[in-house]
Every structure is written in structure tokens, then in C-alpha cells.
Design an enzyme around this catalytic site. Structure first.
Site, short mmCIF file in Angstrom:
data_model
loop_
_atom_site.label_atom_id
_atom_site.label_comp_id
_atom_site.label_asym_id
_atom_site.label_seq_id
_atom_site.Cartn_x
_atom_site.Cartn_y
_atom_site.Cartn_z
CB SER A 151 5.02 -65.51 4.20
OG SER A 151 3.90 -66.36 4.22
CE1 TYR A 165 7.93 -69.34 1.14
CE2 TYR A 165 6.09 -69.41 2.69
CZ TYR A 165 6.76 -68.79 1.64
OH TYR A 165 6.26 -67.63 1.09
CE LYS A 169 9.12 -66.01 2.51
NZ LYS A 169 9.72 -64.90 1.80
N1 LIG Z 1 2.32 -65.84 -3.37
C1 LIG Z 1 2.06 -65.90 -2.10
O1 LIG Z 1 0.99 -66.38 -1.71
C2 LIG Z 1 3.02 -65.34 -1.07
C3 LIG Z 1 2.53 -65.09 0.20
C4 LIG Z 1 3.36 -64.56 1.18
C5 LIG Z 1 4.68 -64.28 0.87
N2 LIG Z 1 5.15 -64.53 -0.37
C6 LIG Z 1 6.56 -64.21 -0.63
O2 LIG Z 1 6.62 -63.15 -1.57
C7 LIG Z 1 7.78 -63.26 -2.37
C8 LIG Z 1 7.38 -63.31 -3.84
O3 LIG Z 1 6.47 -64.37 -4.03
P1 LIG Z 1 5.63 -64.55 -5.36
O4 LIG Z 1 4.40 -65.27 -5.01
O5 LIG Z 1 5.56 -63.27 -6.10
O6 LIG Z 1 6.61 -65.58 -6.11
P2 LIG Z 1 6.74 -65.87 -7.66
O7 LIG Z 1 7.36 -67.22 -7.76
O8 LIG Z 1 5.46 -65.63 -8.34
O9 LIG Z 1 7.80 -64.75 -8.13
C9 LIG Z 1 9.07 -64.74 -7.52
C10 LIG Z 1 10.07 -63.98 -8.39
O10 LIG Z 1 11.34 -64.12 -7.76
C11 LIG Z 1 12.28 -64.59 -8.72
N3 LIG Z 1 13.32 -65.38 -8.06
C12 LIG Z 1 13.21 -66.66 -7.61
N4 LIG Z 1 14.38 -67.05 -7.10
C13 LIG Z 1 15.25 -66.01 -7.24
C14 LIG Z 1 16.60 -65.81 -6.90
N5 LIG Z 1 17.34 -66.78 -6.35
N6 LIG Z 1 17.17 -64.60 -7.16
C15 LIG Z 1 16.45 -63.62 -7.74
N7 LIG Z 1 15.16 -63.76 -8.10
C16 LIG Z 1 14.57 -64.94 -7.84
C17 LIG Z 1 11.47 -65.38 -9.73
O11 LIG Z 1 12.12 -65.48 -10.98
C18 LIG Z 1 10.18 -64.57 -9.80
O12 LIG Z 1 10.26 -63.54 -10.75
C19 LIG Z 1 8.49 -64.52 -1.90
O13 LIG Z 1 9.48 -64.16 -0.96
C20 LIG Z 1 7.39 -65.31 -1.24
O14 LIG Z 1 7.87 -66.19 -0.27
C21 LIG Z 1 4.36 -65.06 -1.36
#
Ligand SMILES: NC(=O)c1ccc[n+]([C@@H]2O[C@H](COP(=O)([O-])OP(=O)(O)OC[C@H]3O[C@@H](n4cnc5c(N)ncnc54)[C@H](O)[C@@H]3O)[C@@H](O)[C@H]2O)c1
Length: 275
Positions: A151, A165, A169
């Protein structure tokens, strides 16, 4: 012209996406399937995971859901063996499963919450990469692509985030470099992607005012959509990135370039796909 793009073709490749049921993981899985890869969806959410796998099968590739909590080492090992049992091999792995927190009060942040977040975002990602690499090393030819989702919080400190967090990351970005350093000899590329604020279920807890502020400070003028990651994921999963390893691809519409105090001068014409 089409043949010139075959460098991005993933026909015959097999992939695994953790946290692939929703959000960024679902977008990564969709991009890989659109390029021809068979994709396994690993997640803790069975209902959504099954739905995502079904939507990928509509793209004429194989896809199945498997339940895996990435904070559980045994489940990770079973996840890898299930993928190999069904697909015969593992070529591409996207380590995306992660959780966020909206709490900027580290002075009172509970240790058990820190531990829970690290167990998924960092320990879980490391264990996934470890067992994925073991499988890729066993295969002939020995090669593979591992893509870790970090991230911009791993590069700059973010409001609406916290130490756990951001530290998780940041650690993912550096872990990626070390694994790339070690596994280049096995022909395994390890890179990370750092998205900014992406409109996913994780972001649904943010306020409209906060989202407007992001638009105001993003030169490309809109909040990141999951589809904005199709190109970057395809690049890192395909032969197009064969000579790139240990790198962190920041995909943020220019958000971290500097317009924090004054709103950015944004794009004034709609992006090509919205004209
Ligand atoms: N949304 C953002 O703005 C953003 C920005 C930068 C990075 N990220 C990163 O991207 C990744 C996905 O984020 P997102 O926004 O799609 O999240 P989200 O919460 O929308 O989706 C995450 C998915 O991961 C699954 N999950 C959660 N814990 C789990 C576990 N212990 N084992 C297996 N699956 C699990 C959830 O069920 C869900 O389907 C994360 O690593 C997050 O930190 C997100």
C-alpha cells in the site's frame, strides 16, 4: 499487432489469489483470467469466493474457490497442495489478503489488535510466499511470479491509518526485496504493488468528505477503482516483467507526489474510457 502483445498472454498459466473473493483481490483475479490464466480464489469468505470463481469461469478459464485463512500455516499448506492437485502446478501467486484498521490512536491501540493485523498482513503473507516458492522450485521449468500487495501506507504515513497497518505494509515492501534477492536464482520474480485508496469494501467505512479530499489531492482526478490495477497486475504476472524483481510499483494516480497541502491541479478532461 496482436502478436506483439503476446508477452502479456497468460494462456496455460495457473494462478492463486489470496483474499481473491472481493475488492483488489477480485480485480487481480479478473485481470489474470482475462489474460487467459486459470485462477484459484483463496479467501475466508466462502459465499463471495464461490461467486467470484463462478464469474471467472464465465471468462472461459478454470477457477475454483478454496477456503483459507492466511493467518493459519496449516491452511496455507493445504491451499498450495489443493491448487497443485487441481491445476497441476502454480505459476503466479498474488498475496493480497489483508485487513485494515481505521484508528489513528496508537497510544491506546491494543496489542491483541496489532498481533491480529500482523498475523494476516505480514506473517501470513510471508508464509504464503514461502510455500509458493517451495512449490515453484519443485516444478519444471523452475520459475514463477509472486506479487505482494502492499500500500502507499508502506511508503508514506497515512491519515485514517495507524502504526500497525503502515508498519505491516512497509515490511511487505522490504520483505519483497529480500525474497527477490534470494529467489532470483530459481527464476522467481517477487515484486509488490502499492495502491492508494481503492474503492473496495475495505474503503466503505470512509466518509464522503474524506473521499472528496482524496480526489482533490490526486492528479489523475478520481479515486482508484479496482480495475485501475488490471494493467499493473498483468505486467507483473507476465513475461513483460521477466527482468524486473524486488520492485514496488506505486499505483496511486499521483496521490503521493506531493499535493498534500494545496489541492492538485487535476486532469480537466475525462479519462479515455469515460469520454
Ligand atoms: N482498499 C484500499 O484502499 C487499499 C489500498 C492499498 C492497499 N490495500 C491492500 O489490498 C489488499 C486488499 O484490500 P481490499 O481493499 O480489497 O480489502 P477488502 O476488505 O475489500 O477485501 C479483502 C479480502 O480479503 C479477505 N480476507 C481478509 N482476511 C483474510 C484472511 N485472514 N485470509 C484470507 N482472506 C482474507 C476478505 O474476506 C476479502 O475478500 C489488502 O492487503 C489491503 O491492505 C487496500
Amino acid at each position: 499487432m496482436k502478436e506483439n502483445l503476446s508477452i502479456f498472454d497468460l494462456t496455460g498459466k495457473t494462478a492463486l489469489v489470496t483474499g481473491g473473493a472481493a475488492g483488489i483481490g477480485r480485480a487481480c483475479a479478473t485481470a489474470l483470467a482475462m489474460a487467459g490464466a486459470d485462477v484459484a480464489i483463496a479467501d475466508v469468505n466462502k459465499d463471495l469466493g464461490e461467486k467470484t470463481a463462478a464469474s471467472l469461469r464465465e471468462l472461459d478459464v478454470k477457477s475454483f474457490f478454496l477456503r483459507c485463512d492466511v493467518s493459519n500455516e496449516e491452511q496455507i499448506q493445504t491451499m498450495i497442495s489443493s491448487v497443485v492437485e487441481v491445476f497441476g502446478k502454480l505459476d503466479i501467486a498474488v498475496n493480497n489478503a489483508g485487513i485494515g484498521v481505521i484508528s489513528d490512536q496508537d497510544e491506546i491501540f491494543p496489542k491483541n489488535e496489532w498481533d491480529k493485523l500482523m498475523a494476516i498482513n505480514l506473517d501470513g503473507l510471508w508464509l504464503c510466499a514461502k510455500y509458493q516458492a517451495q512449490q515453484m522450485i519443485r516444478q519444471t521449468p523452475t520459475e514463477g511470479k509472486i506479487i505482494n500487495i502492499s500500500s502507499i501506507a508502506g511508503v508514506v504515513s497515512l491519515p485514517m491509518s495507524n502504526g500497525a497497518y503502515d508498519a505491516s505494509k512497509s515490511a511487505v515492501i522490504h520483505l519483497t526485496k529480500q525474497l527477490a534477492l534470494q529467489w532470483g536464482r530459481f527464476n522467481i520474480n517477487v515484486n509488490s504493488i502499492s495502491p492508494s485508496y481503492v474503492l473496495t469494501p475495505m474503503m466503505s467505512r470512509t466518509t464522503l468528505k474524506f473521499r472528496q479530499r482524496i480526489r482533490d489531492t490526486t492528479p489523475m482526478g478520481h479515486i482508484q477503482r479496482p480495475e485501475d490495477l488490471y494493467g499493473p497486475i498483468l505486467y507483473l504476472a507476465s513475461a513483460a516483467s521477466d527482468y524486473m524483481t524486488g520492485q514496488n510499483l506505486i499505483v496511486d494516480g499521483g496521490h503521493t507526489l506531493g499535493p498534500w497541502i494545496e489541492p492538485a491541479r487535476k486532469r480537466e478532461i475525462p479519462p479515455p474510457n469515460q469520454r
